[in-house]
Write a protein that holds these residues in place. Structure first.
Motif, mmCIF file in Angstrom:
data_model
loop_
_atom_site.group_PDB
_atom_site.id
_atom_site.type_symbol
_atom_site.label_atom_id
_atom_site.label_comp_id
_atom_site.label_asym_id
_atom_site.label_seq_id
_atom_site.Cartn_x
_atom_site.Cartn_y
_atom_site.Cartn_z
ATOM 1 N N HIS A 320 62.039 53.903 71.836
ATOM 2 C CA HIS A 320 60.819 54.457 72.424
ATOM 3 C C HIS A 320 61.152 55.572 73.405
ATOM 4 C CE1 HIS A 320 60.445 52.552 76.501
ATOM 5 N NE2 HIS A 320 61.162 51.583 75.980
ATOM 6 N N ASP A 332 65.349 53.210 80.600
ATOM 7 C CA ASP A 332 64.251 52.674 79.766
ATOM 8 C C ASP A 332 63.251 53.788 79.494
ATOM 9 O OD1 ASP A 332 62.526 51.063 78.403
ATOM 10 O OD2 ASP A 332 61.726 50.070 80.167
ATOM 11 N N GLU A 366 55.154 52.445 73.702
ATOM 12 C CA GLU A 366 55.890 51.176 73.584
ATOM 13 C C GLU A 366 55.582 50.292 74.771
ATOM 14 O OE1 GLU A 366 59.273 48.286 74.016
ATOM 15 O OE2 GLU A 366 58.478 49.731 75.447
ATOM 16 N N GLU A 367 55.562 50.892 75.956
ATOM 17 C CA GLU A 367 55.381 50.108 77.182
ATOM 18 C C GLU A 367 54.004 49.451 77.240
ATOM 19 O OE1 GLU A 367 57.725 49.308 78.829
ATOM 20 O OE2 GLU A 367 59.228 50.896 79.001
ATOM 21 N N HIS A 474 65.117 48.346 85.327
ATOM 22 C CA HIS A 474 64.050 48.137 84.342
ATOM 23 C C HIS A 474 62.667 48.256 84.988
ATOM 24 C CE1 HIS A 474 61.898 45.302 81.389
ATOM 25 N NE2 HIS A 474 62.060 46.458 80.786
ATOM 26 N N HIS A 475 61.940 49.342 84.660
ATOM 27 C CA HIS A 475 60.587 49.608 85.175
ATOM 28 C C HIS A 475 60.562 49.835 86.692
ATOM 29 C CE1 HIS A 475 58.764 47.375 81.447
ATOM 30 N NE2 HIS A 475 59.615 48.334 81.121
HETATM 31 ZN ZN LIG Z 1 60.328 49.132 79.167
#
Ligand SMILES: [Zn+2]
Length: 524
Positions: A320, A332, A366-367, A474-475
């Motif tokens: 993604h 990410d 995607e998220e 992550h995020h």
């Molecule tokens: Zn993600």
């Protein structure tokens, strides 16, 4: 510096020791892999691609102006590499775009203090710079909410409101970054038998209850006209995990401005208020919505197959392209996008012949629920809710995905496909000395290969070293270029390129599992 030196020495050794030997049937084509390693290790562009996707165009929230600019840059690169059929393929509707344009947050009384904070995506901003008191309105249950409504009704207009309890913070006794140990990989390679369909039932029920309470609480705060709703990050050490806090549908009820604070800073305000010391904050949060196009796109490009008969069969790679908005979406999934772009560049630059067509797909949305890859699969291959398949489904050989950060490849999740294990075991051999040794029959979830598996196409995600993905990036606001490991990125690109090359030239297509049943409800 020392580490880089060792890594370089290692790479140079690898490029010279591989012989062009006679090969066992099913074995990897070592001449080709030699060329792929040479291009990927000695002429790499992966870190330059990475810097453009993160430093220059990041973050890449779906339907933001940034992601559109990033996609234009990417298709430009793909054309420069002379890929074929380079285009943005629209899908939709996704919903409105959103971006943060300006943000600052300070405590100004009782003491001046700069706050680490980020707005939640798809929430409105404050109306310019707002100076107002903070108010603690603790709500953890329906009962709390009823009491809060009675106690605070009509008193929260223009205030910064905190409703969450004090975050419990514990020290980090383990390092952020981690690579799989041999013991962990051995454990991962054993099959897991699940505890039954109800294993997660409690967690799901709890999640739903919290969500319902939050909807009611949000309505109360919106009706009150609060200046902003403040919450602590689920992370600590100044790291902020932040996703969406509003709707992508302009017709849905509005949210108040919603802002996530570093948990330690939330804690300071919380403790002052508990002592009945007034706290004044000054916050400027400027966000924009984009309603001109509610559709999004996937990025597609190809190397056409060289064999007349096999060229209409396709091997796909992807990951993604979109990210969350607080960092620059480096790990990410700038990392996965950069690796896949570099893999297809390596294949093109090496001049190796591939019988089947090789196609890259970089997905958006995607998220928000694998939306881009699901739309692509539905358009081209079939509908997983009915299992009505299209002719292209029979022609898509396999799909390889990268979406677990910057860590190098240690093996492959087979997604329950036993028949592919002996093949991949052979193909991994030239990469054993780069740390790739493990096949696991297990599934891994949460990303775009699932969209392909849901219509019976062999879709694979690689096992990757964690590095500091869950512990830090992550995020989060710390998902930045510095967290990217160059040797790992090169290793991944070379392995992906090799697997794609071997898949594209194999006599038969990759063995398939029996078709899955229709999934009328979305399963992932
Ligand atoms: Zn993600």
């Amino acid at each position: 510096m020392r580490r880089l030196g060792i890594a370089l020495a290692m790479l140079l050794t690898i490029s010279v020791v591989l012989p062009a030997a006679a090969q066992a049937p099913g074995a990897a084509d070592l001449d080709a892999i030699y060329k792929i390693k040479d291009e990927g290790f000695n002429h790499s562009q992966v870190m330059d691609i990475m810097s453009y996707l993160s430093d220059v165009y990041g973050p890449r929230l779906t339907n933001s102006p940034n992601i559109k600019a990033a996609a234009d840059w990417t298709t430009g690169k793909m054309k420069e590499w002379q890929l074929a059929n380079v285009h943005l393929e629209p899908w939709g509707p996704f919903g409105r775009g959103w971006s943060n344009e300006k943000f600052s947050a300070q405590m100004i009384a009782p003491r001046p203090f700069n706050l680490i904070a980020f707005p939640k995506a798809w929430t409105p901003g404050t109306d310019g710079l707002v100076t107002a008191d903070a108010v603690l309105v603790l709500v953890q249950t329906e009962d709390d909410l009823t009491k809060a409504e009675a106690q605070f009704k009509g008193q929260l207009k223009g205030k910064f409101v905190l409703t969450a309890p004090l975050p419990q913070i514990t020290p980090h006794f383990e390092a952020d970054a981690h690579r799989y140990t041999e013991a962990e990989l051995a454990d991962l390679s054993s099959q897991e038998i699940s505890g039954g369909p109800n294993a997660n039932a409690d967690r799901i029920a709890q999640f739903r209850a919290t969500r319902e309470l939050n909807v009611k609480l949000q309505k109360f705060l919106l009706d009150e006209g609060v200046a902003a709703w403040l919450e602590p990050s689920p992370h600590d050490d100044g790291t902020i995990t932040v996703q969406s806090g509003g709707s992508r549908d302009a017709k849905d009820p509005a949210a108040p401005p919603r802002i996530v604070l570093a948990s330690e800073h939330y804690g300071r305000i919380y403790r002052l208020l508990k002592k009945s010391i007034p706290v004044t904050l000054q916050i400027d949060d400027e966000n924009k919505y984009y309603d001109d196009s509610l559709d999004s796109f996937n990025i597609i490009g190809e190397i056409p197959g060289s064999d007349k008969v096999k060229a209409d069969e396709v091997v796909m790679i992807g990951g993604h392209f979109d990210s969350w908005h607080a960092g620059t979406g480096a790990t990410d999934n700038g990392a996965g996008s950069a690796v896949m772009l570099e893999a297809i560049r390596i294949l093109k630059a090496s001049g190796l012949k591939m019988k089947r067509t090789v196609r890259i797909g970089l997905w958006t949305g995607e998220e928000e629920g694998l939306l881009g890859s699901r739309a692509y699969v539905k358009d081209h291959f079939g509908d997983s809710t009915t299992m009505q398949l299209k002719p292209e489904q029979a022609k898509l050989d396999a799909y390889y995905n990268i979406d677990n950060g910057t860590g190098k490849v240690r093996g492959v999740y087979l997604q329950g496909n036993e028949a592919v294990a002996p093949l991949f075991a052979e193909w991994m051999k030239p990469f054993n000395n780069l740390g790739m040794n493990t096949l696991t029959i297990r599934n891994t979830g949460g990303t775009d290969h699932l969209s392909f598996n849901s219509v019976g196409i062999p879709g694979f995600q690689f096992i990757q070293d964690e590095i500091d993905y869950d512990s830090r990036t992550h995020h989060t606001n710390m998902d930045l270029y510095e967290r990217i490991q160059e040797p790992d990125m090169k290793q991944m690109a070379v392995i992906v390129a090799s697997f794609v090359y071997l898949t594209a030239n194999r006599e038969e297509m990759i063995p398939r599992k029996p078709l899955p049943p229709p999934t009328p409800q979305r399963q992932f």
